[in-house]
Scaffold this motif. Structure first.
Motif, PDB file in Angstrom:
ATOM      1  N   ASP A  65       0.830  -1.211   0.000  1.00  0.00           N
ATOM      2  CA  ASP A  65       0.000   0.000   0.000  1.00  0.00           C
ATOM      3  C   ASP A  65       0.863   1.260   0.000  1.00  0.00           C
ATOM      4  OD1 ASP A  65      -2.662  -1.161   2.278  1.00  0.00           O
ATOM      5  OD2 ASP A  65      -2.277  -1.530   0.138  1.00  0.00           O
ATOM      6  N   THR A  94      -0.216   6.248   5.605  1.00  0.00           N
ATOM      7  CA  THR A  94      -0.812   4.972   5.199  1.00  0.00           C
ATOM      8  C   THR A  94      -1.176   4.164   6.434  1.00  0.00           C
ATOM      9  OG1 THR A  94       0.543   4.956   3.192  1.00  0.00           O
ATOM     10  CG2 THR A  94      -0.442   2.865   3.845  1.00  0.00           C
TER      11      THR A  94
ATOM     12  N   SER B  54      -8.739   1.195  -2.565  1.00  0.00           N
ATOM     13  CA  SER B  54      -9.076   0.814  -1.196  1.00  0.00           C
ATOM     14  C   SER B  54     -10.574   0.871  -0.993  1.00  0.00           C
ATOM     15  CB  SER B  54      -8.403   1.756  -0.207  1.00  0.00           C
ATOM     16  OG  SER B  54      -7.013   1.604  -0.294  1.00  0.00           O
TER      17      SER B  54
END
Lengths: 208, 437
Positions: A65, A94, B54
Motif C-alpha cells: 500500500d 498509510t 481501497s
C-alpha cells in the motif's frame, strides 16, 4: 499520473545517485527509478510500519500500500534531499489510514484480514510477548496524533526532526505531542502490571 | 537515559528479533517487490489510484459480510481456492478429530496435505500460503508443497515447527509429555523445550523428546530402513512405530465425528464434508493460548464456574487456564489453578511443574521469599533433574539470599554450580559461596 506496466524482459539496472537524483528520476518516470526507490527504502518503510502498527499487521499488504501511494504521489516530493523523510510521511499516513479502516471493521467477529497471528518467536517467553502486545493495545487507545509521534520517537528511536517530518508537523508540535503521549501511555500502562515491571526495570548506570 | 527510552528500546529489540526470525522464512521485501513490479500487479490498472482501490476493497468486503456472519471465512487471501476439497469448503478453526486407528485428511488445492491419525488438530489460520496448524494430540503427517510464499507454522504441544516446504510427521502425547518429529523430505527448524535456541532437523531424521525426563534423541531413519510408500503416503516399514513410541504412548481418547462408525485400521478417511466444531469448552484452551486468546480462556472458565473447572476439567485445561490467568494478571486464579493441579494430580509431572510455577510467581509477583523457597524446594525434591531444575535452583538461591539465609543460599549455590556451572546464575552462585555471613 499514469502508472506504467512493466515489461517482462526489462532488466533492472542499479540506480546510481543520491536521493535528489532519485527523486528527479522518479518524478520524470525514468525507467528503473521506482525499483531503485523500493530497493533503497523498503526495509525502512517496513520498519516504520512495524513500529507504528505492531507485528500482527499484514506487513506485505501494508508495504505494498505504501509504495503504491508513493508511486502515485511522487509529484508531491518538494525536496529530493528529504526523500527519506517524505517516504516516512507517506508510511505514517498509510498506517493512519489503516488504523481508521480497521476501527470501522471492529464489529466483525474475526480479526481483520490485515491482522495475522503473530509468528511465535522461539526462545521468547510468553510474558515478553504479552507485554509487547499490551504496548500496542495501549497505543490503540491513544489518539492517533499522539500515538504516531510517540511510537516513532520512543519505540523506533527516531530523532525529533525526523518524527516531525514524518508526521508533517512542526518541531514544537511534535515535542508537545510526544510529551502528552508519554504521559497518557504511562497512565494507561498502570492497568498492565507486566508493563509496569518493564517501565520500572533498572536503568543502566542509575543509582538504586 | 530515562526509563521510558530504555523501555522503548526493549520493545524495539523484541520487534527486530521477530522481523529477523520472519526473514528466515518469508522474504517480505522480495515478495512485495514482485507484486509491485510484475505484469499482473495492481499497477496495470492504469489510472486507478490507491485510495480508490481501497474503497473498492471495502465495498467488496461489505458485500461479503453476510457470508462472514454465516461463519464462513471468505477473505481475499482465501479465494485462491486453497481450501477447496471436492467442492466443499473446509472451515478454518474447526477441530478435526480421528479415533485411534483412523485417518483424516485436509487437502489443499496446491497439493499440501495434513493427514491426522488418531488424535485431534485444527487449522488455526490460513491466509494464502501462510498456514498455522495446531496438533492437539496424536500424530499428523504434514506435506507442504513449496512455493515462494509458503510459510507454515505447526504447533505441537510445547514445540513449534517452521516449514517452507517439506513432508514430516509430528506426534504429541500430552499425558506422557512425549514429542516426536519425523522428517521425510526437506528440512525444518524446530524449537521447544531443551532446544530453545532451535535445531534444524534434516531429511530422514527423527527427533524425540521425553520432556518429563529432560531427554532428547536424534536418530537416522535411513539406518532403520523406513520409507515413504509409493502411493505417496508416509509410513514406517511394517506400519509400526518405534519401540520408544510404543513405550511412551498411551492411546488418546478421541471421538470420531463419523456417525457411520470407525473405518478399518490404516484406512484413510478423506474429509468430504464440512466438519463441525466440537463444543468450544473441550480440549481447546491450550490451543486458544497458543493463539493469544488468554482473556477468553479465563472468561470461559468463569462462565463455567471455577469450582467446576477445578474438580472436573482435565489437567491440560487447568494448566492452560493457569497460564492464561497469569498472563492477563489474574494471579489469584492462576495460583489456585496450580494448587488444584497439585491436589488432584499429585505425584505427576504436572504437580511438580505446578510447584515450580507457584514458586516463580510467589517470588516474582509477591516477593514472598520464604513462600517461594518452600515451593522451589518442593519442586527440586520431586524433580531434581527436571526441566526447570536449573531455574528453580537459581531462584532458590535468590530467595534464600533475600531472606538473609546465607547458609541456605550458599548450599543452593553449591548445588547449582555442581549441576550447571555455566548457567545464567553461575556468577551469583560463586559470589554467594564466597560471601561470609
Amino acid at each position: 499520473m499514469t502508472i506504467v506496466g512493466q515489461h517482462k524482459n526489462r532488466v533492472s539496472v542499479p540506480f546510481i545517485g543520491d536521493d535528489e537524483a532519485l527523486a528527479r528520476a522518479l518524478q520524470s518516470n525514468q525507467p528503473g527509478a521506482r525499483e531503485a526507490l523500493y530497493d533503497r527504502y523498503a526495509t525502512h518503510v517496513r520498519r516504520v510500519l512495524v513500529r507504528t502498527l505492531g507485528t500482527t499487521v499484514d506487513i506485505q499488504d501494508r508495504l505494498h500500500d505504501v509504495f503504491l501511494e508513493v508511486f502515485n504521489s511522487s509529484s508531491g516530493i518538494r525536496d529530493g534531499a528529504k526523500l527519506k523523510g517524505w517516504l516516512s510521511r507517506v508510511t505514517v499516513f498509510t498506517a493512519i489510514a489503516h488504523i481508521r479502516r480497521r476501527s470501522k471493521r471492529r464489529w466483525l467477529v474475526y480479526s481483520a484480514p490485515e491482522e495475522v497471528p503473530e509468528m511465535a518467536v522461539p526462545a521468547m517467553d510468553n510474558e515478553k510477548r504479552q507485554a509487547v502486545r499490551d504496548v500496542y493495545a495501549i497505543l490503540e487507545k491513544m489518539p492517533i496524533k499522539e500515538r504516531m509521534p510517540f511510537a516513532l520517537r520512543v519505540i523506533d528511536g527516531m530523532s525529533l526532526q525526523d518524527v516531525a517530518d514524518a508526521c508533517d508537523i512542526s518541531l514544537a508540535t511534535v515535542k508537545r505531542r510526544i510529551s502528552k503521549g508519554r504521559l497518557r501511555f504511562e497512565t494507561l500502562a498502570g492497568k498492565y502490571p507486566l508493563l509496569q515491571d518493564m517501565l520500572r526495570a533498572d536503568v543502566p548506570g542509575r543509582q538504586q | 537515559m530515562n526509563r521510558i527510552t530504555v523501555f522503548g528500546g526493549a520493545v524495539r529489540d523484541y520487534q527486530d528479533t521477530i522481523l529477523k526470525e520472519r526473514d528466515r522464512y518469508t522474504d517480505d521485501i522480495s515478495m512485495v517487490r514482485t507484486r509491485l513490479f510484475s505484469d499482473e500487479s495492481i499497477s496495470s490498472l492504469g489510472n486507478a489510484s490507491p485510495r480508490r482501490w481501497s474503497r473498492l476493497g471495502i465495498g467488496a468486503l461489505a458485500s461479503g459480510v453476510a457470508m462472514v456472519v454465516l461463519g464462513w471465512l471468505v477473505w481475499p487471501g482465501a479465494t485462491d481456492g486453497m481450501n477447496k476439497h471436492s467442492g466443499t469448503h473446509f472451515r478454518i478453526d474447526n477441530w478435526v478429530q480421528a479415533a485411534a486407528g483412523e485417518t483424516r485428511e485436509i487437502a489443499f488445492d496446491d497439493g499440501s496435505v495434513v493427514r491426522l491419525e488418531g488424535g485431534s488438530g485444527r487449522i488455526v489460520s490460513q491466509q494464502k500460503r501462510r498456514v498455522r496448524y495446531v496438533l492437539e494430540r496424536g500424530t499428523a503427517t504434514v506435506q507442504v508443497v513449496h512455493h515462494s510464499d509458503t510459510q507454515w507454522v505447526v504447533s505441537v504441544g510445547p514445540y513449534q515447527v517452521n516449514v517452507v516446504g517439506t513432508v514430516f510427521e509430528v506426534t504429541w502425547r500430552p499425558e506422557s509429555q512425549y514429542f516426536r518429529l519425523v522428517l521425510w523430505e526437506g528440512a525444518v527448524d524446530l524449537y521447544g523445550p531443551m532446544i530453545e535456541a532451535g535445531r534444524k532437523i534434516n531429511s530422514a531424521e527423527r527427533f524425540e523428546a521425553w520432556i518429563t525426563d529432560g531427554r532428547v534423541s536424534i536418530s537416522s531413519l535411513e539406518k532403520e530402513g523406513t520409507r515413504k510408500d509409493s502411493d505417496g503416503s508416509v509410513s514406517v516399514d511394517g506400519g509400526d512405530r518405534t519401540a520408544n513410541d510404543k513405550a511412551a504412548a498411551r492411546p488418546p481418547v478421541v471421538e470420531s465425528d463419523d456417525p457411520g462408525g470407525r473405518t478399518g485400521r490404516g484406512d484413510s478417511v478423506v474429509v468430504k464434508k464440512t466438519v463441525t466444531a466440537p463444543d468450544d469448552h473441550v480440549l481447546s484452551w491450550s490451543a486458544m493460548n497458543k493463539n493469544g486468546q488468554f482473556q477468553e480462556v479465563v472468561s470461559q472458565a468463569e462462565a463455567e464456574g471455577f469450582a467446576h473447572v477445578w474438580t472436573a476439567r482435565p489437567v491440560e485445561d487447568i494448566l492452560a487456564l493457569a497460564d492464561a490467568a497469569r498472563l492477563v494478571q489474574r494471579l489469584p486464579v492462576s495460583m489456585e489453578a496450580y494448587q488444584w493441579i497439585r491436589k488432584r494430580f499429585g505425584g505427576t509431572v504436572y504437580a511438580s511443574n505446578a510447584a515450580f510455577e507457584l514458586g516463580r510467581m510467589t517470588l516474582d509477583r509477591h516477593r514472598d521469599y520464604e513462600g517461594a523457597a518452600s515451593w522451589l524446594e518442593l519442586y527440586l525434591n520431586e524433580r531434581p533433574t527436571g526441566p526447570f531444575a536449573r531455574e528453580a535452583l537459581g531462584r532458590l538461591m535468590e530467595s534464600r539470599q533475600q531472606m538473609g539465609d546465607g547458609a541456605g543460599a550458599a548450599a543452593a549455590a553449591h548445588r547449582y554450580l555442581e549441576s550447571f556451572p555455566d548457567g545464567p546464575h553461575g556468577e551469583l552462585a560463586r559470589t554467594l559461596i564466597f560471601v561470609k555471613h
